[in-house]
Design an enzyme around this catalytic site. Structure first.
Site, PDB file in Angstrom:
ATOM      1  N   ASP A  63      58.668  58.728  72.986  1.00  0.00           N
ATOM      2  CA  ASP A  63      58.342  59.375  71.680  1.00  0.00           C
ATOM      3  C   ASP A  63      57.997  58.302  70.769  1.00  0.00           C
ATOM      4  OD1 ASP A  63      60.941  58.509  71.393  1.00  0.00           O
ATOM      5  OD2 ASP A  63      61.615  60.322  70.337  1.00  0.00           O
ATOM      6  N   THR A  89      55.837  55.273  69.745  1.00  0.00           N
ATOM      7  CA  THR A  89      54.593  54.151  69.668  1.00  0.00           C
ATOM      8  C   THR A  89      55.033  52.661  69.921  1.00  0.00           C
ATOM      9  OG1 THR A  89      54.043  54.121  67.698  1.00  0.00           O
ATOM     10  CG2 THR A  89      53.050  55.978  68.877  1.00  0.00           C
TER      11      THR A  89
END
Length: 594
Positions: free
Chosen positions: A519, A521
């Site tokens: 979750d 980046t």
């Protein structure tokens, strides 16, 4: 209490009087007797006075004499010893990598009393940098400053080698020595397999046996002696392990070979060569001990690499901090920071401890904790974490958690605990190992009995040789090492890659994972922002718009502004002058362009 110190530099009665006067000024000192001939001072004190305080007292009085603890006096010549504080790369806590006794730890290095493996030292949770004087190496301080003897600035003291590094180098040295002696023994022993055996033209069979015996001695009594010590301990404590089999197998083979060398007539002709000598097993002893030593070397190397991963985490915490004391900035060791201290963090510095911002604001790179690539804007009252990196502004913070209480220290503790945790499969290996060694010994005894009863003549000799073969071949080295070493190396490599594994059980369960959901980046990118695409609405030109945007961001320290400038540089964009520039924290930038 009375202490004797050596004093370097006294040359006359005037020097003696000045030393006595200066040291007597201390309230704890009740009497001082200096002796120029012995170059010493006997100080009687009501309470212990640190050597540094005594030295500073002499320096404050303008006396540049060097004071040191007197170690011994002989022949009226002073032998001095300047006490040196050892730099401890670890925290003095040792544990068995096999976890034979669970989480039990020891306060000194050595061998595990159960399995005989070398104990491993835990790294310190808090990195401690010490400082010394280039002119007086005996002066060691925990914080930067000036030398109390000569006044020169103290320089960082390079840390000593870790316990793991020393163990690896010691084993590497023994391995080299073992190879030097084992390879010739192996070649001589295998020479009979060569066509026309070139050695037989130079040396007799008996001479070759004596050479093998002499070359095997350093391998048995130096490089491999520790294995016999561990085997002996295992039988005394009845904690049988792989060293039990190694000790019995190689020990019996060595004694058998010595007997065959010195008393060949005690053996039947079936065990003798055409030259009348007994087939000896010196090469088996040397090769087996050398191979086991190689296994120990590889194990020490793995420990060193895993410890190195934890040390890389320790490097995230700076060794120094800027303490605000009475309105002035003072560089102190991170170990001297207390809760409530005010610290100044300069642009680009690492946050020394956990705390909150009291004055100023900045952007903090917290990617080492959160995985997010974009630095976080921090205002007065916001929390900051040790090991994270300050942006381009300075601020004042209040220390709230120091030492082992910081979040980074807790992460390091978690990695340490995980590397010591036991995988479920290791329980099975432990159960097997418990019965394995006694079973092998029982099989060896049974082998001897069966050969003695039903074997060909000479039955006892055949039985003896086959029993020794069972003991040597059945050594369970891989059984005892495979699982713990896999856990240590796996968790250590994960730590190097920024992946923290909670425990060995989680590592084992990863074998069943076939989907990874993330979750953040920041965990799968370069870790810094970049411009991917510029979308222009109708009526605007991309080149001109980028020129204005880049011109406005050239004076901003924000990482998004830096990404825009990199994009503009790649496009060879020229910049406008900017007037009335203003940075709006958390909102962006504003100014007049063209």
């Amino acid at each position: 209490m009375t202490h004797t110190y050596s004093v370097t530099g006294m040359s006359c009665s005037g020097c003696k009087a000045r030393v006595e006067k200066a040291l007597s000024s201390l309230p704890e000192v009740t009497a001082v007797i200096a002796d120029v001939q012995k170059a010493e001072a006997v100080i009687e004190m009501s309470a212990h006075i640190p050597l540094e305080k005594l030295q500073e007292t002499l320096n404050s009085a303008g006396l540049h004499y060097t004071l040191a603890v007197r170690e011994s006096v002989s022949n009226n010549h002073a032998h001095t010893h300047v006490p040196k504080i050892p730099v401890k790369p670890g925290n003095g806590i040792y544990y068995c990598p096999m976890h034979c006794e669970g989480d039990k730890t020891y306060d000194k290095p050595g061998d595990c009393p159960v399995c005989g493996m070398d104990l491993v030292e835990q790294p310190r949770l808090v990195s401690q940098q010490q400082y010394t004087c280039s002119m007086h190496p005996g002066v060691i301080k925990d914080a930067p400053g000036s030398c109390p003897v000569c006044g020169m600035d103290l320089i960082p003291l390079a840390p000593d080698e870790s316990t793991e590094d020393k163990a690896y180098k010691d084993l590497a040295q023994k391995m080299k020595i073992a190879l030097v002696f084992t390879v010739p023994v192996f070649i001589i022993s295998m020479s009979d397999m060569f066509h026309n055996n070139p050695l037989s033209n130079v040396l007799s069979s008996q001479q070759c046996n004596w050479i093998q015996f002499i070359l095997t001695l350093p391998v048995v009594f130096y490089t491999g002696w520790v294995f016999f010590v561990r085997a002996w301990k295992s039988f005394i404590t009845w904690n049988l392990n792989m060293f039990s089999l190694i000790g019995i197998g190689t020990g019996v083979a060595f004694l058998f070979s010595i007997t065959g060398l010195l008393l060949p007539d005690t053996f039947p002709d079936a065990f003798k060569t055409a030259h009348g000598t007994v087939h000896l097993y010196f090469e088996s002893v040397a090769v087996i001990l050398t191979l086991v030593l190689l296994g120990q070397l590889l194990e020490a190397r793995a420990h060193s690499q895993t410890s190195g991963a934890i040390k890389q985490l320790l490097k995230m915490t700076p060794s120094e901090a800027i303490l605000i004391q009475n309105g002035t900035d003072k560089v102190v060791s991170i170990n001297n920071i207390a809760v409530g201290n005010l610290l100044r963090v300069k642009p680009g510095d690492k946050i020394p401890v956990d705390g909150i911002i009291k004055e100023g604001n900045s952007t903090i790179d917290e990617s080492m904790i959160t995985g997010e690539p974009i630095p976080v804007d921090k205002q007065q009252g916001d929390a900051v974490r040790a090991g994270t990196i300050n942006g381009k502004k300075s601020f004042v913070m209040e220390a709230q958690k120091v030492g082992a209480d910081t979040l980074l220290s807790q992460i390091i503790q978690m990695v340490q605990t995980a590397s010591r945790s036991r995988a479920p499969i290791q329980k099975l290996a432990d159960v097997i190992a418990t019965y394995f060694v006694p079973t092998v010994i029982l099989i060896a005894v049974s082998t001897f009995v069966l050969w003695a009863i039903w074997g060909p003549e000479p039955a006892y000799v055949y039985g003896f040789l086959n029993a020794v073969a069972v003991l040597i071949i059945a050594c369970p080295c891989a059984l005892g090492l495979a699982t713990p070493m896999s856990v240590m190396v796996g968790i250590g490599k994960g730590a190097q890659a920024g992946i923290l594994i909670k425990n060995a059980e989680a590592l084992e369960l990863m074998n069943k994972v076939n989907v990874l959901i993330t979750d953040k980046t920041g965990t799968i990118t370069e870790g810094k922002p970049s411009v991917y695409k510029l979308i222009v609405t109708p009526g605007n030109e991309e080149h001109e718009l980028l020129q204005k945007i880049a011109s406005l961001n050239q004076y901003s320290e924000h990482p998004l502004a830096a990404a825009i400038m990199e994009y503009a540089k790649a496009k060879n964009i020229s910049l406008y002058d900017v007037h009335d520039f203003e940075s709006l924290t958390g909102k962006g930038v504003a100014g007049t362009v063209d």
